[in-house]
Design an enzyme around this catalytic site. Sequence first.
Site, PDB file in Angstrom:
ATOM      1  N   GLN A 114      -0.977 -15.187   3.871  1.00 37.76           N
ATOM      2  CA  GLN A 114      -0.095 -14.327   3.083  1.00 37.76           C
ATOM      3  C   GLN A 114       1.232 -14.139   3.838  1.00 37.76           C
ATOM      4  O   GLN A 114       2.165 -13.554   3.312  1.00 37.76           O
ATOM      5  CB  GLN A 114      -0.740 -12.966   2.857  1.00 37.76           C
ATOM      6  CG  GLN A 114      -2.068 -13.016   2.128  1.00 37.76           C
ATOM      7  CD  GLN A 114      -2.723 -11.656   2.109  1.00 37.76           C
ATOM      8  OE1 GLN A 114      -2.456 -10.823   1.241  1.00 37.76           O
ATOM      9  NE2 GLN A 114      -3.579 -11.401   3.079  1.00 37.76           N
ATOM     10  N   ASP A 171       6.142 -15.818   7.816  1.00 32.61           N
ATOM     11  CA  ASP A 171       6.892 -16.009   9.072  1.00 32.61           C
ATOM     12  C   ASP A 171       6.790 -17.416   9.656  1.00 32.61           C
ATOM     13  O   ASP A 171       7.506 -17.758  10.594  1.00 32.61           O
ATOM     14  CB  ASP A 171       6.424 -14.971  10.121  1.00 32.61           C
ATOM     15  CG  ASP A 171       4.901 -15.028  10.380  1.00 32.61           C
ATOM     16  OD1 ASP A 171       4.313 -13.961  10.650  1.00 32.61           O
ATOM     17  OD2 ASP A 171       4.304 -16.122  10.282  1.00 32.61           O
ATOM     18  N   HIS A 178       2.345 -16.800  -0.287  1.00 39.61           N
ATOM     19  CA  HIS A 178       3.501 -15.973  -0.670  1.00 39.61           C
ATOM     20  C   HIS A 178       4.825 -16.584  -0.230  1.00 39.61           C
ATOM     21  O   HIS A 178       5.810 -15.883  -0.077  1.00 39.61           O
ATOM     22  CB  HIS A 178       3.347 -14.565  -0.088  1.00 39.61           C
ATOM     23  CG  HIS A 178       2.138 -13.851  -0.621  1.00 39.61           C
ATOM     24  ND1 HIS A 178       1.549 -12.801   0.032  1.00 39.61           N
ATOM     25  CD2 HIS A 178       1.387 -14.064  -1.737  1.00 39.61           C
ATOM     26  CE1 HIS A 178       0.502 -12.377  -0.669  1.00 39.61           C
ATOM     27  NE2 HIS A 178       0.380 -13.142  -1.739  1.00 39.61           N
TER      28      HIS A 178
HETATM   29  C1  BV8 Z   1       0.525 -11.954  -9.094  1.00 34.53           C
HETATM   30  C2  BV8 Z   1       6.006 -11.809   0.220  1.00 34.53           C
HETATM   31  C3  BV8 Z   1       0.379 -12.469 -11.432  1.00 34.53           C
HETATM   32  C4  BV8 Z   1       7.270 -10.986   0.100  1.00 34.53           C
HETATM   33  C5  BV8 Z   1       4.184 -10.377  -0.587  1.00 34.53           C
HETATM   34  C6  BV8 Z   1      -4.650  -7.102  -9.779  1.00 34.53           C
HETATM   35  C7  BV8 Z   1      -4.930  -5.778  -9.539  1.00 34.53           C
HETATM   36  C8  BV8 Z   1      -3.936  -4.891  -9.120  1.00 34.53           C
HETATM   37  C9  BV8 Z   1      -2.616  -5.341  -8.966  1.00 34.53           C
HETATM   38  C10 BV8 Z   1      -2.339  -6.640  -9.220  1.00 34.53           C
HETATM   39  C11 BV8 Z   1      -3.340  -7.528  -9.618  1.00 34.53           C
HETATM   40  N1  BV8 Z   1      -2.772  -8.766  -9.771  1.00 34.53           N
HETATM   41  C12 BV8 Z   1      -1.458  -8.678  -9.507  1.00 34.53           C
HETATM   42  C13 BV8 Z   1      -1.172  -7.391  -9.154  1.00 34.53           C
HETATM   43  C14 BV8 Z   1       0.143  -6.891  -8.784  1.00 34.53           C
HETATM   44  C15 BV8 Z   1       0.449  -7.166  -7.316  1.00 34.53           C
HETATM   45  C16 BV8 Z   1      -0.483  -6.398  -6.418  1.00 34.53           C
HETATM   46  O1  BV8 Z   1      -1.454  -6.932  -5.915  1.00 34.53           O
HETATM   47  N2  BV8 Z   1      -0.151  -5.151  -6.172  1.00 34.53           N
HETATM   48  C17 BV8 Z   1      -0.939  -4.362  -5.257  1.00 34.53           C
HETATM   49  C18 BV8 Z   1      -0.041  -3.580  -4.359  1.00 34.53           C
HETATM   50  C19 BV8 Z   1      -1.880  -3.500  -6.033  1.00 34.53           C
HETATM   51  N3  BV8 Z   1       0.348  -8.584  -7.038  1.00 34.53           N
HETATM   52  C20 BV8 Z   1       1.363  -9.410  -7.368  1.00 34.53           C
HETATM   53  O2  BV8 Z   1       2.366  -9.031  -7.954  1.00 34.53           O
HETATM   54  C21 BV8 Z   1       1.181 -10.866  -6.998  1.00 34.53           C
HETATM   55  N4  BV8 Z   1       1.462 -11.674  -8.160  1.00 34.53           N
HETATM   56  O3  BV8 Z   1      -0.619 -11.629  -8.981  1.00 34.53           O
HETATM   57  O4  BV8 Z   1       1.052 -12.620 -10.209  1.00 34.53           O
HETATM   58  C22 BV8 Z   1       0.584 -11.040 -11.912  1.00 34.53           C
HETATM   59  C23 BV8 Z   1       1.844 -10.461 -11.839  1.00 34.53           C
HETATM   60  C24 BV8 Z   1       2.015  -9.123 -12.301  1.00 34.53           C
HETATM   61  C25 BV8 Z   1       0.939  -8.386 -12.794  1.00 34.53           C
HETATM   62  C26 BV8 Z   1      -0.335  -8.988 -12.819  1.00 34.53           C
HETATM   63  C27 BV8 Z   1      -0.507 -10.316 -12.386  1.00 34.53           C
HETATM   64  C28 BV8 Z   1       2.170 -11.274  -5.921  1.00 34.53           C
HETATM   65  C29 BV8 Z   1       1.866 -10.575  -4.626  1.00 34.53           C
HETATM   66  C30 BV8 Z   1       2.744 -11.156  -3.481  1.00 34.53           C
HETATM   67  C31 BV8 Z   1       3.758 -10.124  -3.017  1.00 34.53           C
HETATM   68  N5  BV8 Z   1       4.491 -10.649  -1.832  1.00 34.53           N
HETATM   69  N6  BV8 Z   1       4.852 -10.932   0.461  1.00 34.53           N
HETATM   70  C32 BV8 Z   1       7.733 -10.463   1.445  1.00 34.53           C
HETATM   71  O5  BV8 Z   1       7.021 -10.586   2.452  1.00 34.53           O
HETATM   72  O6  BV8 Z   1       8.853  -9.903   1.495  1.00 34.53           O
HETATM   73  S1  BV8 Z   1       2.896  -9.341  -0.268  1.00 34.53           S
HETATM   74  C33 BV8 Z   1       3.005  -8.740   1.339  1.00 34.53           C
HETATM   75  O7  BV8 Z   1       2.244  -7.551   1.389  1.00 34.53           O
HETATM   76  C34 BV8 Z   1       2.337  -9.627   2.355  1.00 34.53           C
HETATM   77  O8  BV8 Z   1       2.532 -10.998   2.074  1.00 34.53           O
HETATM   78  C35 BV8 Z   1       0.871  -9.253   2.321  1.00 34.53           C
HETATM   79  O9  BV8 Z   1       0.150 -10.081   1.451  1.00 34.53           O
HETATM   80  C36 BV8 Z   1       0.889  -7.897   1.664  1.00 34.53           C
HETATM   81  C37 BV8 Z   1       0.303  -6.863   2.543  1.00 34.53           C
HETATM   82  O10 BV8 Z   1       1.223  -6.722   3.723  1.00 34.53           O
HETATM   83  P1  BV8 Z   1       0.761  -5.852   5.070  1.00 34.53           P
HETATM   84  O11 BV8 Z   1      -0.027  -4.682   4.633  1.00 34.53           O
HETATM   85  O12 BV8 Z   1       1.780  -5.674   6.131  1.00 34.53           O
HETATM   86  O13 BV8 Z   1      -0.083  -6.851   5.754  1.00 34.53           O
HETATM   87  P2  BV8 Z   1      -1.488  -6.771   5.590  1.00 34.53           P
HETATM   88  O14 BV8 Z   1      -1.901  -6.488   4.191  1.00 34.53           O
HETATM   89  O15 BV8 Z   1      -1.880  -8.056   6.073  1.00 34.53           O
HETATM   90  O16 BV8 Z   1      -1.855  -5.418   6.532  1.00 34.53           O
HETATM   91  C38 BV8 Z   1      -1.865  -5.494   7.928  1.00 34.53           C
HETATM   92  C39 BV8 Z   1      -3.364  -5.515   8.297  1.00 34.53           C
HETATM   93  O17 BV8 Z   1      -3.536  -6.036   9.575  1.00 34.53           O
HETATM   94  C40 BV8 Z   1      -3.960  -4.120   8.283  1.00 34.53           C
HETATM   95  O18 BV8 Z   1      -5.239  -4.123   7.672  1.00 34.53           O
HETATM   96  C41 BV8 Z   1      -4.092  -3.792   9.788  1.00 34.53           C
HETATM   97  O19 BV8 Z   1      -5.222  -2.962  10.047  1.00 34.53           O
HETATM   98  C42 BV8 Z   1      -4.327  -5.155  10.374  1.00 34.53           C
HETATM   99  N7  BV8 Z   1      -3.869  -5.352  11.766  1.00 34.53           N
HETATM  100  C43 BV8 Z   1      -2.762  -4.852  12.353  1.00 34.53           C
HETATM  101  N8  BV8 Z   1      -2.668  -5.349  13.612  1.00 34.53           N
HETATM  102  C44 BV8 Z   1      -3.726  -6.179  13.798  1.00 34.53           C
HETATM  103  C45 BV8 Z   1      -4.496  -6.189  12.626  1.00 34.53           C
HETATM  104  N9  BV8 Z   1      -5.615  -6.925  12.499  1.00 34.53           N
HETATM  105  C46 BV8 Z   1      -5.999  -7.677  13.569  1.00 34.53           C
HETATM  106  N10 BV8 Z   1      -5.304  -7.726  14.713  1.00 34.53           N
HETATM  107  C47 BV8 Z   1      -4.178  -6.997  14.880  1.00 34.53           C
HETATM  108  N11 BV8 Z   1      -3.508  -7.052  16.041  1.00 34.53           N
END
Ligand code: BV8
Length: 261
Positions: free
Chosen positions: A108, A111, A126
């Site tokens: 996801q 970088d 992404h």
């Molecule tokens: C889509 C690029 C069709 C941009 C990103 C179904 C249900 C509900 C909602 C939806 C659904 N389907 C679609 C949606 C809407 C939406 C969505 O999911 N919303 C969420 C918020 C509910 N999804 C979309 O829009 C996707 N498109 O499905 O198209 C559609 C469209 C509309 C409506 C329906 C269907 C597109 C999603 C892509 C968005 N773009 N990135 C940019 O970067 O600028 S997402 C971005 O945030 C990241 O790429 C990553 O995927 C996401 C989360 O980021 P973070 O939280 O920072 O990272 P992460 O999640 O990885 O969290 C950090 C984790 O690491 C934590 O758990 C932490 O504890 C842990 N950690 C920290 N340090 C360490 C560690 N673990 C191990 N070691 C460590 N040292």
Amino acid sequence: MSQIEIPAALAKSVSIARSVVVLTGAGVSAESGVPTFRDAGQGLWAKYDPMRLATPEAFNADPELVSRWYDMRRQAIASCRPNPGHQAIAELEERVLQRGDRFTLLTQNVDRLHHSAGSRRVVELHGTLWKLRCVQCHAETEDWSAPLRTIPPRCECGGLQRPGVVWFGESLPDEAIDAAYEAIEDCDLFLTIGTSAVVYPAAGFSQIAHAHGAPIAEFNVGETPISSMADWSIRAPSGVALPALLAAAFNSRAPRRRGAR
Ligand code: BV8
Ligand code: ZN
């Protein structure tokens, strides 16, 4: 010697799996100094919500503001290097492929640190912030400049260039989503690493792997919505846990050939 305890069954699973899928999120890059997605709204950007900035609506409303946010992230990432977690994932790919088995990395992250660490079978779910795409002629170019030459960047055709990432509300590229589902449905081991498992469709991948009978290992410093589904949960930073996983699975031996088990 690492003080991380890797369950023997997980180490065994890694050493014999015929088809491995690894899903990563921003947590894998945290130890390289890359702010996770939610952290990206800290400091002078604290008044902006990344979830709102990473949308087509935000870019259309204020291309300069959104370009400035991405330029800030590009400059922050430009000096970051892969950490031992990225390197362990690249080594795991090499060992699995060398023994004749299948490996897919679904990331996801935008970088490209997996590529810098040597990973080759990478599906960028992404996109990447190191590509720019013209909103007029749709030409997509790799651009590693940090800072960007102009804000917002412009294409040779004069059109505005947006970051080559998938924004909220946008569909993932067909080839990425097809490759992801094909790998997940085929896999007999699914590792989910450093993702909060809240952004779909990636957040649903563990469920699909589970439904197809693949054991799941979660590597995260904290709980996530998919933790209850995991067969193993390793609560440690991925930069420490993943090298320990490889040491346990391969006893730090040289890459093995098929039939040498
Ligand atoms: C889509 C690029 C069709 C941009 C990103 C179904 C249900 C509900 C909602 C939806 C659904 N389907 C679609 C949606 C809407 C939406 C969505 O999911 N919303 C969420 C918020 C509910 N999804 C979309 O829009 C996707 N498109 O499905 O198209 C559609 C469209 C509309 C409506 C329906 C269907 C597109 C999603 C892509 C968005 N773009 N990135 C940019 O970067 O600028 S997402 C971005 O945030 C990241 O790429 C990553 O995927 C996401 C989360 O980021 P973070 O939280 O920072 O990272 P992460 O999640 O990885 O969290 C950090 C984790 O690491 C934590 O758990 C932490 O504890 C842990 N950690 C920290 N340090 C360490 C560690 N673990 C191990 N070691 C460590 N040292
Ligand atoms: Zn153009």
